[in-house]
Structures are given as C-alpha cells and as structure tokens.
Write a protein that holds these residues in place. Sequence first.
Motif, PDB file in Angstrom:
ATOM      1  N   MET A 195       0.868  -1.168   0.000  1.00 45.67           N
ATOM      2  CA  MET A 195       0.000   0.000   0.000  1.00 45.67           C
ATOM      3  C   MET A 195       0.909   1.225   0.000  1.00 45.67           C
ATOM      4  SD  MET A 195      -3.207  -1.165   0.408  1.00 45.67           S
ATOM      5  CE  MET A 195      -4.314  -0.373   1.539  1.00 45.67           C
ATOM      6  N   TYR A 196       0.412   2.289  -0.579  1.00 42.36           N
ATOM      7  CA  TYR A 196       1.200   3.501  -0.721  1.00 42.36           C
ATOM      8  C   TYR A 196       0.719   4.515   0.305  1.00 42.36           C
ATOM      9  CZ  TYR A 196       3.768   7.092  -3.212  1.00 42.36           C
ATOM     10  OH  TYR A 196       4.667   8.067  -3.557  1.00 42.36           O
ATOM     11  N   GLN A 197       1.658   5.005   1.088  1.00 43.33           N
ATOM     12  CA  GLN A 197       1.263   5.910   2.164  1.00 43.33           C
ATOM     13  C   GLN A 197       1.219   7.356   1.694  1.00 43.33           C
ATOM     14  OE1 GLN A 197       3.698   5.796   5.707  1.00 43.33           O
ATOM     15  NE2 GLN A 197       2.277   7.094   6.831  1.00 43.33           N
ATOM     16  N   ASN A 201      -2.890   7.934   5.477  1.00 47.15           N
ATOM     17  CA  ASN A 201      -3.711   6.898   4.870  1.00 47.15           C
ATOM     18  C   ASN A 201      -2.900   6.046   3.906  1.00 47.15           C
ATOM     19  OD1 ASN A 201      -5.631   8.214   6.280  1.00 47.15           O
ATOM     20  ND2 ASN A 201      -6.734   9.007   4.507  1.00 47.15           N
ATOM     21  N   PHE A 202      -3.474   4.900   3.559  1.00 41.98           N
ATOM     22  CA  PHE A 202      -2.778   3.972   2.674  1.00 41.98           C
ATOM     23  C   PHE A 202      -3.619   3.674   1.452  1.00 41.98           C
ATOM     24  CE2 PHE A 202      -0.678   3.609   6.602  1.00 41.98           C
ATOM     25  CZ  PHE A 202       0.634   3.361   6.262  1.00 41.98           C
ATOM     26  N   TYR A 203      -2.977   3.720   0.297  1.00 45.08           N
ATOM     27  CA  TYR A 203      -3.729   3.577  -0.944  1.00 45.08           C
ATOM     28  C   TYR A 203      -3.137   2.493  -1.812  1.00 45.08           C
ATOM     29  CZ  TYR A 203      -5.705   7.890   0.680  1.00 45.08           C
ATOM     30  OH  TYR A 203      -6.339   8.828   1.443  1.00 45.08           O
ATOM     31  N   ASN A 204      -3.985   1.988  -2.675  1.00 46.83           N
ATOM     32  CA  ASN A 204      -3.573   0.935  -3.570  1.00 46.83           C
ATOM     33  C   ASN A 204      -3.440   1.495  -4.983  1.00 46.83           C
ATOM     34  OD1 ASN A 204      -3.107  -1.375  -4.910  1.00 46.83           O
ATOM     35  ND2 ASN A 204      -4.744  -2.531  -3.928  1.00 46.83           N
ATOM     36  N   TRP A 219      -7.334   6.780  -6.169  1.00 48.78           N
ATOM     37  CA  TRP A 219      -6.719   5.568  -5.611  1.00 48.78           C
ATOM     38  C   TRP A 219      -7.568   5.105  -4.440  1.00 48.78           C
ATOM     39  CZ3 TRP A 219      -0.727   6.622  -5.112  1.00 48.78           C
ATOM     40  CH2 TRP A 219      -0.193   6.777  -6.396  1.00 48.78           C
ATOM     41  N   GLY A 221      -8.275   3.157  -1.002  1.00 52.94           N
ATOM     42  CA  GLY A 221      -7.385   2.842   0.119  1.00 52.94           C
ATOM     43  C   GLY A 221      -8.111   2.905   1.443  1.00 52.94           C
ATOM     44  N   TYR A 241     -10.445   7.470  -0.364  1.00 53.93           N
ATOM     45  CA  TYR A 241      -9.943   7.613  -1.729  1.00 53.93           C
ATOM     46  C   TYR A 241      -9.007   8.788  -1.814  1.00 53.93           C
ATOM     47  CZ  TYR A 241     -13.409   4.293  -3.284  1.00 53.93           C
ATOM     48  OH  TYR A 241     -14.134   3.160  -3.469  1.00 53.93           O
ATOM     49  N   LYS A 242      -7.924   8.605  -2.549  1.00 50.45           N
ATOM     50  CA  LYS A 242      -7.032   9.727  -2.794  1.00 50.45           C
ATOM     51  C   LYS A 242      -7.324  10.252  -4.186  1.00 50.45           C
ATOM     52  CE  LYS A 242      -3.855  12.596  -2.061  1.00 50.45           C
ATOM     53  NZ  LYS A 242      -4.022  13.578  -0.994  1.00 50.45           N
TER      54      LYS A 242
END
Lengths: 826, 385
Positions: A195-197, A201-204, A219, A221, A241-242
């Motif tokens: 996951m991308y921080q 928060n963490f996103y996929n 994204w 997350g 969501y980002k």
Amino acid sequence: MQLCTPTSVDLSNSEATSSSGFMGTSRISTNHKYGISSCDAGSTFMERGVKNKQDFMDLDISTREKLAHVRDCKTGSSGIPVKLVTNLFNLDFPQDWQLYQYHVTYLPDLASRRLRIALLYSHSKLSDKAKAFDGAMLFLSQKLEEKVTELSSETQRGETVKMTITLKRELPSSSPICIQVFNIIFRKILKKLSMYQIGRNFYNPSEPMEIPQHKLSLWPGFAISVSYFESKLLFGADVSYKVLRNETVLEFMTALCHRTGLSCFTQTCEKQLIGLIVLTRYNNRTYRIDDIDWSVRPTHTFQKRDGTEITYVDYYKQQYDIIISDLNQPILVSLLKKKRNDDSGAWLAHLIPELCFLTGLTEQATSDFQLMKAVAEKTRLTPLGRQQRLARLVDNLQRNTNARFELETWGLHFGSQISLTGRVVPSEKILMQDHICQPVSAADWSKDIRTCKSLSAQSLNTWLILCSDRTEYVANSFLNCLRKVGDSMGFNVDYPKIIKVQENPAAFVRAVQHHVDPDVQLVMCILPSNQKTYYDSIKKYLTLDCPVPSQCVLARTLNKQGMMMSIATKIAMQMTCKLGGELWAVEIPLKSLMVVGIDVCKDALSKDVMVVGCVASVNPGITRWFSRCILQRTTTDVADCLKVFMTGALNKWYKYNHDLPARIIVYRAGVGDGQLKTLIEYEVPQLLISVAESSSNARLSVIVVRKKCMPRFFTEMNRTVQNPPLGTIVDSEATRHKWYDFYLISQVAGRGTVSPTYYNVIYDDNSLKPDHMQRLTFKLCHLYYNWPGLISVPAPCQYAHKLTFLVAQSIHKEPSLELANFLFYL
Amino acid sequence: VEEICNSVVDGNFEEVPRETVIKFKPPLYRQRYQFVKNLVEQHEPKKVADLGCGDTSLLRLLKVNPCIEFLVGVDINEDKLRWRGDTLAPLMGDYLKPRDLNLTITLYHGSVVERDSRLLGFDLITCIELIEHLDSGDLARFPEVVFGYLSPSMIVISTPNSEFNPLFPSVTLRDSDHKFEWTRMEFQTWALYVANRYDYSVEFTGVGEPPAGAENVGYCTQIGIFRKNGGKAMESCVSEQHDQHVYKAVFTTSYPSLQQERFFKLVLVNEVSQQVESLRVSHLPRQKKQDGEWDDTPKDSQASSPCFGPVFTEVEKAKIENSPKPFCVGDKFFVPLQRLLAYPKLNRLCANEEMMRSGIADSIPLSSDGSAVVADLRDYSDEQF
C-alpha cells in the motif's frame, strides 16, 4: 514528560523520507551547506508529527470525570435496541503485554540520526527483535536482560562506537505512547501489503479509477488507526480515496493561456497557481508555489550545492534521466521552510512546471458540480461494498506472511470485528401552522407538508427582480410559479418591480444601488452565469453597504423543464426565512431553552483570518434565530468574540421573551485536532462569563460536533449489511472512556454508506439525562429550513456553517447587524 | 563530523578518514556510482544485478534508467536491505507518468558465493567494493559462481587500490572489515586469470584521481570491466538449468509502465483529452472584455497559441497541417483520430488509428463511425474566465 515528541513520530517515516535524499534538487541558496536537501522533507513530516501529537493530546483530556451525572453511566436507554457491526477490530495480545521504552546514547556522540539508526539496527543483539527506533528512543516488546545494556559497534571505517541502552519505562498497552507505537507498527504493516502511504492513509495505486474528463485519478485505500476506545484497544479502518490530478503545471498553464489569451495570462496564471501545492514526480516531494519567475527558462543555469553551474535541462537529464521537452516554460519558485537550528536564511527551490503535478482539488474544481458528481459516483460504496473491502483488508493482514510476521514479533494478534448494540430513538412529528404531520420518511417530508401552511410568513409586498433581456421571459414564468406555491404555503407574494440590466456584474450592482430604497424587502437577481463575481458583488453590497435580504438564482436553474414547481417551492421557503418567517417546528419538551451553533472556517482570501459564525435561537419554540459572523485573527480570539456574540444573543432573547433563558446548549462545530484543550480552557469560561454578566442563571452545556469520525455502523440483515435506521444512537464501546460522548445517525446516504455524527459533551451544567441530551440533539437535526428533512448536524450548526461559508467565500467582512434577525444567508 | 554524516546520510560508509588530506569531489562513492550509471547508459542492459548492494543506494540511482527492466540487489545483511529497501517502491509520480518499459526490482538476502538460478541471464552484474570483504575461501569460490555459473554479459568489479593508501595518514586497511587491499598488479593478475579461465575479456580503469605529484599511484578505486567473449549471455540455457532458489526474497516491487494496458490507457486517454481540450478552446469564439459582446469569428489558432507549449519541428508541423482538421456540427466539436495521431506525443503512444480507438473507446465519446472524438463545444468552465 510530554506524551510523544515529534521525533518519536518520525519513527514511521524515517525510512521513507530519505529516498533520493542526496540527489538534491535545483536549489538556489544563499549559503552552501550539506544536508540541505532533506530540510523541506523534514518539515513536512514534522507537521505530520504535530498533527499526530494533537490527536493524542485530545484523547488525553478527561472531561467526563468532572460531570457528576454521567460519571458512572453515560449511556441512554430509550429507543429500540439495534444490533450493529462496526469497522473496528479487536487487537489481541497477552494479558501481561508491555512495551519497553529505552533511551540510547552514543559515545562518541554521533550527530547523524541515520548513522545512529544504522549502527543500532546492524547490531546482532537486536537484530531479531521487534523494534522501533528514532535515533534516541527505542521501543521493544521484549525486555532486555539488563536495565542498562552496553553494546559496541564499529563504523565501516573502524571507529568504535559505544551504545548505551537504558530502560526508561515499562508501558502498559493503554498508555498513549504505546498507542502511538501501535500506529507506527500498523503503518509498517500496511506498507508491507504494497500500500502507498499518503499522509496517514494507505492507498492501492495498482487499482486506480480514472475520471479522464476531469483529469483525475482516484486511488482506493484506507484510513487506519489504532486507538483506545471505551474499554479496549481497537484497530479501525475506513475506506478512503485519494484524488490525484493527472495534470502537470505546464499543461495547466498552456490550457489557461489558450483560454485567457496572452494579454492577461501572466496575471491570471499567478492568481490561479500561487499558493497551490505541487508534487515533483522525480522525487515525490511536495512544494508550495510561492512565485513564478517568467524571466528564467530551463536552458538557463543555476548554481549547484558544490558551486558549479549547470542548466536545468542538463541537471534533470543527469540526475533523473528526465528530458525537459518544453524549453520556453518559466520556472516556479518555492520558498522552503527553514530547518530547525539553521539560521542560514531562506531557501528557494526552482521547479520546472513540466515536472510538477497539481495536487488536490482547487476551489474552482470543488464548486464544479459535474466534477464532484463524477467523483462521488466513483467513490460511493454501499455498506455491503464497504464491508467487503474491510474484509479483504483484514484477510490480507492475516494472510500476508510479512504482515503476520511483523505482528507476531510484537506479540500481537489481529482479532474479530466488533459488533455492538445501538438504539433507535422514536421519530419526530413536524408541527405546521394548522397541522401536525408524521412524515413517511424523516429524510424528506417535502411531500408531507406540500399542502400545509408554514408557521408564519411575512407578506412580500415591495421587492425587486433583476434580470437581463435574455432571462426576462423565464423570470416572468418563474414569478407565476412562485406566487402559486407561495399561496399554498401561506406566503403572500405581490408583483415585484422588474428591472432589466446588462449581462455583467457591474451592471447588476449599479442597478441594485440605484433601485434599492429603505422600503425594499428583498432583491432577487436572476444571474446569467455562475461567474463568481456576480454573486459576490451583489451579496457584498446587500449585506454590507445596504443590508437587504437577497435571493440569487441562476437563469439556467429556472430553465430546467418540469422542475419549475419544486424549484419555486424551495425558493419560496428560502425567501420566507430571509424575511424572518418560520417554516415548521418540532416539539421541544424543555421550556426556556436557547440553543446555539458555532462554526469556524478560514477566509478564502486571507488564510490567516478566521471566520466565526454564531447562531442562537431566540424563542422557546426554536424557530427564530439571531445570527452573527465575526472575523478573528487567531484561535484564542475565537473565545473573545463568543462573549460579544452571547451578550447580543441574550439581549435579543430578553427583548422577545422578557426573561432570560433557563438553559443554554451550545453546539460547537469546526473543531480541529488538538483544539479540545483550547475549547475547555478558553471558550467554555468565556461563555460562562458572558452568561453570568448578563445576570442570567442559565445553565450551560457545550457539545463538540464532528461530522468526520473513524467509526462506521451497519446493521446486519439477511446476510447482507445495510445502513442503520435514522435516529440510531451509539453510546458504548466505540465511544471514549474519558468523554461523555455518543454517535447519532441523523442523515440518509442514498446509495452510499452513512457517516454517523459524533457528539462530545465537554461541559454540562444542565445535567440532562443522557437520553434527553441525545433526543434533544436529534430533534434539533429537524430544524434546518433549507431542507425539509433530517440533516447530519443540529440546525444551529448548519446555519452557522452556511453563514461562515457565505462570509468566507464572498463577503470577507462582518455582515451588517441589521440582518441578524433573518436567515439572510440561506 | 560533517564528513561522517554526509557519507552515511547518503547511504554509504565512506572510508576516507576524518583528518583527511585528500578530499574527492564529488565524493568517491558517488564517483563509483556515476561510473556504473554511465556504463549503463552506454550499454543499455535490460537486466542488472548489484551484488553486495548494502542499503541499495546504487539501485536507487539506476532505477531511473529507462532501459532497465529487471533490477536485483543481493546482500548478506538482511536488516540493511529491509531498512531502506521499501524506498525503492514506485513513487506517486511513477504512477502519474508511467515508464515506457516494465521494471521489477527485487532484493535478495544471500551470499554472493551461493548459486541462485534467479540471477542467471543478466546483462550486467556489478560488484562495487565487494571482493575485499571476502575471506580467502569465499574469494576462491567467487569467480566460479559469478563468472562460471551466473555468467552475465558484463561484470564490473571495483576494489581499493592499496598503492593509494600511503597518501592517507596512518591507514593500513581502509575498513576494518576488509580482508585485503590489492595493488594494481595484484588485482590485474587476479582479474586476468579469472577472465581467461571463464572466457571474458577485461579492461582496467578506476575513479578517484590521485593528487598532482602522486600520479604514479593510480586511481584510488580500481575497476575491472569484464565482457564475455562471444557476446550476450545465452538466455536459452537459462530455462534448461535446474531452478535453484537459495536466496530469500526480502522485497520485490513492480513499476507501472506503458506496457501494462491499464496505464497505457490512462496515459493515452489523458493525452487525447488534453489535445482535444486545447483544440476545442482555440476553436471557441472569444468574449470581448469591454461590453460583453461576442466576437464570433474563431481565432486563428496560430495567433492564440501560448508563448510556450510543445515546439514542433517543420516536419511535425507539416504533418499536423496536412491531417484532417477539427470541425463543428451544431454545438458538438469533432477531432478526427487521424488529426490526433499527427501530434508527436500521441504518435509515440499509438501506431495507428485502431490502436488509439480501442485505447480510448471506454473513456472518451467517439463519433458514430468511430473516426473522431466528440466533445461539447462549450463547457462549464468556460464561463469562469
């Protein structure tokens, strides 16, 4: 000792910030020194650290113990019990689980945090232990044999460094520091799930959703946190969501130039871009655009840290293998924040527009209905969809060997999803002038009251309609509708004076100036476009210079076929309120109760100005309001203006009721993380003083209202999950032990998942039973006259919000007090 | 202290002592990395492995190279790999502006004298400041594994040149973990022997120029570049070899690229939308500032083009001019796909009209015959200016 220092927060990020650290960027500096390249990143994470710290600060404040009536029990009992599942999960660990906090010193002392970490990490003594270390503070889940452990390590150049590891504290799992370490551990774990921080928060990023027509990527997350709730430590996760923009600054500039033409391009461009945050794609940093240097081109040279001159083009080719394709673009300038303990002056970063991505949504974008609709459509998730996402995350956490390994080395086990019991309070009756109506759905009773008369409405006799030649026809047909619906509502609308004006903002304002006299009750403007200057200039004039209620309508809105009646009804209701009328009421069992709503936001033009909106009810039926908006410089000043406002509101109450209210309940929205202490120490005392100075014996309660909170609640039915019914209250398990708090679901979420509103009673002299406090709050959510249905917050909060929004976006000054008795901002 | 911090901050334990007389500019470790980087740019290897990659600084530098598709790091210190390994993951910008080619980065925990079949078939293997850390047993096994078994097309080995050491004050070995430091003669003898044995040719160079007056000591770091005789590693043998996985994969990540359909479409749709938008706006009649009258003659696109933006060559210009022009029907604006294909940026992405059509069909409205993109001539945002 403080709860958690910013450095301890750095733990989570120390590993990530450093990427491409030495690559440097095109810095122009007044002083050449090593280590500069990390300075801006450092400050970014400091801020994040501070934010984190503030959350924990709030959680450490104990308000409930001072409230005798809820000390033993803060839960209500009325209503129908309902079983709810949450997005919270148990975290299991052994009963005697403890965290060990050590302090590490180095001999000789090492200045570099990176080196300190590297030496400790590479020591065999600690290599197989779960650890978190920021260069000074070390956390272990297993105790070392000795209280003081001496280790020695060698730098690669053969220098021997002695490390002394001293046990400072043993922390139980409920300690705030421990909770912070848990959060760090989970961040590490989510990174292991690819996951991308971003922020917290963490996103996929491998499953993006695109909205190409608006150049947006979304994204999916999670926002995650570990926190101590009513009785135990819980892990919470919510889908998030980002929004990313697939648009570089250069593309933005080119498009803008096309639109504006060259003559006013540079000016417009600076206006649009300065202050925005951009992301540089080669090093993943964010910068604020502070200036645009139109005289510099990518082919020009700048001085590198080592003193050599290089062109931007060559620099990016050498450093990042990036070829700058547009050699005519100007350079963006960003002022970098000073590093701590560094007095070497300001640093400027020069950035290439082609390599900078825009981030976040501009105001223009968020006001773009089409865009926001597209985003909402993509991000909307049903309760079931949300539950499935959660299940997948949990499954990943439990299956991924790396994640499981990390948890296990800390002695943790991921447990079951929490379910709890909430209560659904009875629905409310809507009181009209000659009718009591029990709505079919509390979400929207517009149909139920279609034939009912409003409680009271002033007759509209002297008024103006401003429109252009093009819109005259539609204005007339609208007027007919308005008179018709007004009639059935008990709102008498006479024919207005219709004034035709040219289609530009100045012409509208000139016409207003020319035609408004003291007899005019209301001005209606049919606007030819949604260009903001029309609305702003009209509202400014009619709230500041010549206070008269006004109603702006877009010509396009009135052109919608088949919608005329419902639009006219809505506008008729707004106009009734703007003239001081009352639409409906609910039964309020407390006599002589004043409710107050307070909201705060930043002014859109000058970001250091706080706009404080305060709205107080001035009759026992809670149908008439006193509204005031005050502009302030700092947050502590907010408290001072509350006093000014409360004195005014109490005077008004006295004027109408020949008495002072016996009870005052304040709903305070717009509270940021970490501001709870300020509220308790400054605002509550100010409110108490102003009540006392008005020689009133009124008892006061202050409730913090938050629309954003981690928990979500679902009902489980026939193997699927749904939104809980309206009026669902949760006051156990997902609440905080130290607070008198509850969640209330008072809004509908069509096809999405409903978010509960969180209420935290921080002060309460009224000593109402929790049941009554909860029910009263629910009743107040029925009283917002801009919407015939329940809303997510008590009406006074929404009024205050609407008022601050108008002032912050359009007026930028305190509206005239002559309008204070009308809901002029609806 | 500055010197220590700096070298470590950059992920490298530099061996230059504190009271150094000789300072390299840029620092020696960076010169070594730059050397490898230049070599990669020159030879464009697809698969590159760095043995003894430490905290992965070299990999970080190499990952920006567009030609590399597989990047591997191996080290025996697992903690070090884990420590900064995850910073090799793609950045946000990598998603917003994907690479042309796929890139997979993997970090293995293991020893360079063990055979792992996943390192077979590489174009370049680098061993930067590695061999001097091997004890005599490992050093003896090293050629057999790296040259004999892995047998990549090219190998780069760097090691300290001990002839340079007298220029440093009171130093015997530059690092306490060094098992030996060789003179140029010693290194070259070893290298020639190994090259000869495994059918490589070798060329010697170095980084870290000696100071004036001491030129005879040679480079501070000596480097051998080994090229396999007969060219490329034979990939065909790779599959025939028995799989041998002794290394532990500590970290692996793949980058988004235009080779992946999802990202290809994303980039294509964005570029097309952008081009259509810019054509649409230049097609719009412009509102006069003064009295709100409309100027209905569409502006010449040449005149309204901004002071910057893509600069086309004469050939590209001609190609655009000769392609079908955008047109309006009612309030709809049409841009023929053939027109879009004439723009170099889009031409680079799509070989032909069909490819473009299938790439954008899901996201962008097309005319009924599918030959053009359709947009509303007027847009909400036009009113904003």
